[in-house]
Design a protein around this motif. Structure first.
Motif, mmCIF file in Angstrom:
data_model
loop_
_atom_site.group_PDB
_atom_site.id
_atom_site.type_symbol
_atom_site.label_atom_id
_atom_site.label_comp_id
_atom_site.label_asym_id
_atom_site.label_seq_id
_atom_site.Cartn_x
_atom_site.Cartn_y
_atom_site.Cartn_z
ATOM 1 N N GLY A 1 -2.520 10.863 5.795
ATOM 2 C CA GLY A 1 -2.634 10.906 7.298
ATOM 3 C C GLY A 1 -1.802 10.081 8.200
ATOM 4 O O GLY A 1 -1.787 8.695 8.086
ATOM 5 N N GLU A 2 -0.754 10.325 7.578
ATOM 6 C CA GLU A 2 0.572 9.776 8.253
ATOM 7 C C GLU A 2 0.973 9.482 10.090
ATOM 8 O O GLU A 2 0.828 10.985 10.471
ATOM 9 C CB GLU A 2 1.920 9.935 7.581
ATOM 10 C CG GLU A 2 2.887 9.205 7.151
ATOM 11 C CD GLU A 2 2.076 7.553 6.421
ATOM 12 O OE1 GLU A 2 1.588 7.054 6.920
ATOM 13 O OE2 GLU A 2 2.795 8.836 5.140
ATOM 14 N N HIS A 3 1.152 9.249 10.672
ATOM 15 C CA HIS A 3 1.197 8.599 12.431
ATOM 16 C C HIS A 3 -0.065 9.073 13.065
ATOM 17 O O HIS A 3 -0.026 9.294 14.058
ATOM 18 C CB HIS A 3 2.106 8.908 12.824
ATOM 19 C CG HIS A 3 3.442 8.442 12.346
ATOM 20 N ND1 HIS A 3 4.211 7.165 13.102
ATOM 21 C CD2 HIS A 3 4.348 7.982 11.020
ATOM 22 C CE1 HIS A 3 4.904 7.109 11.719
ATOM 23 N NE2 HIS A 3 5.596 8.029 11.124
ATOM 24 N N TYR B 1 9.989 4.253 16.438
ATOM 25 C CA TYR B 1 8.861 4.178 16.262
ATOM 26 C C TYR B 1 7.582 4.001 16.976
ATOM 27 O O TYR B 1 6.735 4.667 17.192
ATOM 28 C CB TYR B 1 8.055 2.743 15.145
ATOM 29 C CG TYR B 1 6.610 2.525 14.445
ATOM 30 C CD1 TYR B 1 5.864 3.071 14.169
ATOM 31 C CD2 TYR B 1 5.843 2.326 15.281
ATOM 32 C CE1 TYR B 1 4.632 2.981 13.114
ATOM 33 C CE2 TYR B 1 4.698 2.249 15.328
ATOM 34 C CZ TYR B 1 3.972 2.780 13.979
ATOM 35 O OH TYR B 1 2.631 2.608 14.256
ATOM 36 N N ARG C 1 0.315 -1.297 -0.068
ATOM 37 C CA ARG C 1 -0.244 -0.020 0.092
ATOM 38 C C ARG C 1 0.785 1.398 -0.068
ATOM 39 O O ARG C 1 1.891 1.169 0.211
ATOM 40 C CB ARG C 1 -0.883 0.513 1.349
ATOM 41 C CG ARG C 1 0.365 0.397 2.433
ATOM 42 C CD ARG C 1 -0.531 1.813 2.898
ATOM 43 N NE ARG C 1 0.624 1.157 4.300
ATOM 44 C CZ ARG C 1 1.826 2.187 4.084
ATOM 45 N NH1 ARG C 1 2.562 2.426 3.100
ATOM 46 N NH2 ARG C 1 2.546 2.303 5.424
ATOM 47 N N CYS D 1 2.341 -0.887 16.080
ATOM 48 C CA CYS D 1 1.406 -0.729 14.755
ATOM 49 C C CYS D 1 -0.008 -0.385 15.166
ATOM 50 O O CYS D 1 -0.468 -0.980 15.282
ATOM 51 C CB CYS D 1 2.579 -1.144 13.098
ATOM 52 S SG CYS D 1 1.148 -2.837 13.171
ATOM 53 N N GLY D 2 -0.168 0.500 13.856
ATOM 54 C CA GLY D 2 -1.901 1.214 14.059
ATOM 55 C C GLY D 2 -1.884 -0.320 13.508
ATOM 56 O O GLY D 2 -1.683 -1.176 12.635
ATOM 57 N N ILE D 3 -3.069 0.388 12.488
ATOM 58 C CA ILE D 3 -4.357 -0.715 11.845
ATOM 59 C C ILE D 3 -4.079 -0.394 10.429
ATOM 60 O O ILE D 3 -4.932 -1.141 9.344
ATOM 61 C CB ILE D 3 -5.587 -1.101 11.806
ATOM 62 C CG1 ILE D 3 -6.565 -2.427 11.635
ATOM 63 C CG2 ILE D 3 -6.950 0.454 11.583
ATOM 64 C CD1 ILE D 3 -7.653 -2.665 12.347
ATOM 65 N N MET D 4 -3.551 0.316 9.759
ATOM 66 C CA MET D 4 -3.567 1.330 8.641
ATOM 67 C C MET D 4 -3.547 0.332 7.900
ATOM 68 O O MET D 4 -3.771 -0.029 6.135
ATOM 69 C CB MET D 4 -2.731 2.916 8.430
ATOM 70 C CG MET D 4 -2.713 2.858 7.218
ATOM 71 S SD MET D 4 -2.302 4.444 6.370
ATOM 72 C CE MET D 4 -0.081 4.298 7.122
ATOM 73 N N ASP D 5 -2.065 0.002 7.525
ATOM 74 C CA ASP D 5 -1.290 -1.367 6.715
ATOM 75 C C ASP D 5 -2.063 -2.558 5.861
ATOM 76 O O ASP D 5 -2.551 -2.838 5.077
ATOM 77 C CB ASP D 5 -0.014 -1.122 7.412
ATOM 78 C CG ASP D 5 0.639 -0.427 7.485
ATOM 79 O OD1 ASP D 5 0.392 0.733 7.106
ATOM 80 O OD2 ASP D 5 1.898 -0.525 7.647
ATOM 81 N N ASP E 1 -3.171 6.663 12.824
ATOM 82 C CA ASP E 1 -3.491 5.862 12.828
ATOM 83 C C ASP E 1 -4.322 5.091 14.467
ATOM 84 O O ASP E 1 -5.332 4.924 15.000
ATOM 85 C CB ASP E 1 -3.791 4.644 11.836
ATOM 86 C CG ASP E 1 -2.342 3.862 12.096
ATOM 87 O OD1 ASP E 1 -1.323 4.327 12.513
ATOM 88 O OD2 ASP E 1 -1.776 2.791 10.987
ATOM 89 N N TYR E 2 -2.504 5.125 14.905
ATOM 90 C CA TYR E 2 -2.791 4.551 16.431
ATOM 91 C C TYR E 2 -3.255 5.446 17.168
ATOM 92 O O TYR E 2 -3.041 5.628 18.447
ATOM 93 C CB TYR E 2 -1.128 4.073 16.453
ATOM 94 C CG TYR E 2 -0.134 5.074 16.632
ATOM 95 C CD1 TYR E 2 0.651 5.981 16.745
ATOM 96 C CD2 TYR E 2 0.422 4.878 15.091
ATOM 97 C CE1 TYR E 2 0.866 6.691 17.175
ATOM 98 C CE2 TYR E 2 1.623 5.605 15.061
ATOM 99 C CZ TYR E 2 1.837 6.666 15.866
ATOM 100 O OH TYR E 2 3.162 7.098 15.733
ATOM 101 N N LEU F 1 11.826 -1.223 11.127
ATOM 102 C CA LEU F 1 10.615 -0.455 11.612
ATOM 103 C C LEU F 1 10.739 -0.628 12.885
ATOM 104 O O LEU F 1 10.820 0.470 14.117
ATOM 105 C CB LEU F 1 9.368 -1.391 11.376
ATOM 106 C CG LEU F 1 8.324 -0.079 11.778
ATOM 107 C CD1 LEU F 1 8.395 1.820 11.390
ATOM 108 C CD2 LEU F 1 7.361 -0.061 11.143
ATOM 109 N N GLY G 1 4.241 6.379 4.975
ATOM 110 C CA GLY G 1 4.380 5.084 5.998
ATOM 111 C C GLY G 1 5.181 5.757 6.622
ATOM 112 O O GLY G 1 4.583 6.462 7.424
ATOM 113 N N ALA G 2 5.819 4.778 8.049
ATOM 114 C CA ALA G 2 6.164 5.542 8.824
ATOM 115 C C ALA G 2 7.016 6.059 9.515
ATOM 116 O O ALA G 2 7.484 6.805 9.925
ATOM 117 C CB ALA G 2 7.259 3.965 9.776
HETATM 118 C C1 GLA Z 1 3.957 2.046 10.003
HETATM 119 C C2 GLA Z 1 2.602 1.410 11.003
HETATM 120 C C3 GLA Z 1 0.964 1.998 10.393
HETATM 121 C C4 GLA Z 1 1.524 3.535 10.718
HETATM 122 C C5 GLA Z 1 2.105 3.814 9.623
HETATM 123 C C6 GLA Z 1 2.341 5.762 9.514
HETATM 124 O O1 GLA Z 1 3.398 1.976 8.471
HETATM 125 O O2 GLA Z 1 2.454 0.239 10.405
HETATM 126 O O3 GLA Z 1 0.173 1.005 11.414
HETATM 127 O O4 GLA Z 1 1.899 4.190 11.902
HETATM 128 O O5 GLA Z 1 3.142 3.069 9.724
HETATM 129 O O6 GLA Z 1 1.801 6.722 9.611
#
Ligand code: GLA
Length: 391
Positions: free
Chosen positions: A36-38, A225, A31, A171-175, A40-41, A220, A339-340
């Motif tokens: 909308g970076e950082h 992170y 993806r 990590c959050g749920i986005m990916d 999601d968590y 990562l 991404g991160a």
């Molecule tokens: C990584 C994490 C995601 C998100 C991004 C930053 O990709 O896996 O959950 O936090 O960084 O937006």
């Protein structure tokens, strides 16, 4: 696609041998996050798209009551008995499928083993979710082959837990969500608080998504992170003294202006400011996309990068140099890290006639600045994880 699978089938047979059992094939994309970076968590909004690059999994039942995992991309191969509890294997790629498998093991009622061969064309550590892609292709295949009937959201959650609990990245749920729910020519506008999404059509007209890789590798799990995740939770603790909130995604810009003094630490205040302003930008980006206003989308992407650079401090010299070099090229509407951060890729909106010039000129400037040679990929917005018909 058929040729790619045929080639993989030959490798599969070489490694695991012939069998009368049918071979199943699955594909999960990587993806790219538009904006909308950082967030999601922090229970905020994100706007990712699934890509045409991804992970292919060839999988077949074996008679051994064991799970055997191999990859075309890495030499390490893993094997575990079905009854056991998998443990983490150093920094190996196999931790991603193993983490997912450990989520499934307690739910399996049968002891059929599986042979698995993975192949991927997403660059690793580049911020394009190669890990979520491996996790989701494993989860999807297990769900199908063991007949578990989990919903897509369950597969997303299991893959996220694998990364949090097994791999050790908070990590959050986005990916995992984008890999699961991606849709061709659409961005996934996800509210990470309610976990509901809307697909927003992405009509780029004469423009294209250009992904540029700094080729600075980031790990990562080694990165800062988890430190950022903690800093955000500290910000919430401070703000809670004045506001009834659970996470930063609930704070408006106006509230932040009003209450930011309750955060005594300047660094923590900056982290919060990024998350809250970025959340706003996602909402505006969706409005811009709905109006077909690509210029505005580009401006918001530029602002996002500046906020990640100055307030969140996750960009670094290479990403900043690549974004700066990209912005010199005519026909570019916006450019930001995706991404991160801490290395990996940028995403830009670029006029289709400028692609050649962009790769040459921005590439040259970036190399002059960093000594690194970048890679470029055209981003095609694609569907989420799926089974492939084969043969
Ligand atoms: C990584 C994490 C995601 C998100 C991004 C930053 O990709 O896996 O959950 O936090 O960084 O937006």
């Amino acid at each position: 696609m058929v040729e790619r699978i045929q080639h993989l089938e030959r490798q599969f047979i070489k490694r695991f041998g012939k069998s009368d059992r049918p071979l199943s094939v699955f594909f999960a994309p990587g993806r790219v996050n538009l904006i909308g970076e950082h967030t999601d968590y922090n229970g905020g909004y994100v706007l990712p798209c699934a890509l045409q690059y991804g992970t292919m999994l060839l999988i077949r039942v074996n008679e051994l009551h064991r799970l055997r995992m191999a990859s075309v991309n890495f030499p390490y191969a893993g094997e575990i008995p079905l009854g056991g509890t998998p443990g983490k294997v150093g920094q190996e790629w196999v931790n991603y499928p193993l983490g997912v498998i450990s989520q499934f093991l307690p739910h399996l009622t049968e002891s059929r083993g599986m042979d698995m061969l993975f192949e991927g064309d997403i660059p690793n550590g580049a911020g394009l979710s190669s890990s979520a892609s491996i996790e989701m292709v494993t989860a999807y295949a297990f769900n199908e082959l063991y007949g578990l009937r989990w919903q897509m959201i369950d597969l997303v959650r299991a893959s996220k837990r694998a990364e949090n609990e097994f791999v050790g990245v908070n990590c959050g749920i986005m990916d995992q969500y984008a890999v699961g729910f991606g849709k061709k020519s659409h961005a996934v506008f996800l509210d990470c608080d309610t976990i509901r999404h809307e697909w927003i059509p992405l009509d780029l007209k004469d423009y294209r998504l250009m992904i540029s890789n700094t080729n600075k590798i980031r790990k990562l799990s080694d990165s800062k992170y988890n430190e950022r995740v903690q800093e955000c939770s500290k910000a919430v603790d401070y703000l809670k003294k004045r506001m009834d909130i659970k996470h930063l995604g609930q704070v408006t810009m106006a509230d932040f202006e009003k209450y930011q003094e309750t955060i005594p630490d300047e660094t923590i205040r900056k982290r919060a400011r990024h998350v809250i302003s970025e959340n706003n930008r996602v909402i505006h980006a969706v409005e811009a996309m709905r109006k077909g206003d690509l210029e505005e989308l580009g401006r918001l992407m530029d602002q996002s990068h500046e906020s990640l650079r100055k307030d969140y401090e996750v960009t670094g010299y290479e990403l900043d140099s690549l974004v700066d070099a990209s912005r010199q090229i005519p026909g570019l509407l916006g450019s930001r890290m995706t991404g991160a951060g801490f290395g990996g890729c940028t995403v830009s909106i670029l006029h289709k006639d400028q692609i050649e010039i962009f790769m040459k000129e921005a590439g040259k400037r970036y190399t002059e600045m960093t000594g690194l040679v970048p890679s470029f990929y055209a981003g095609e917005v694609s569907n989420g994880v799926t089974a492939l018909q084969y043969p």
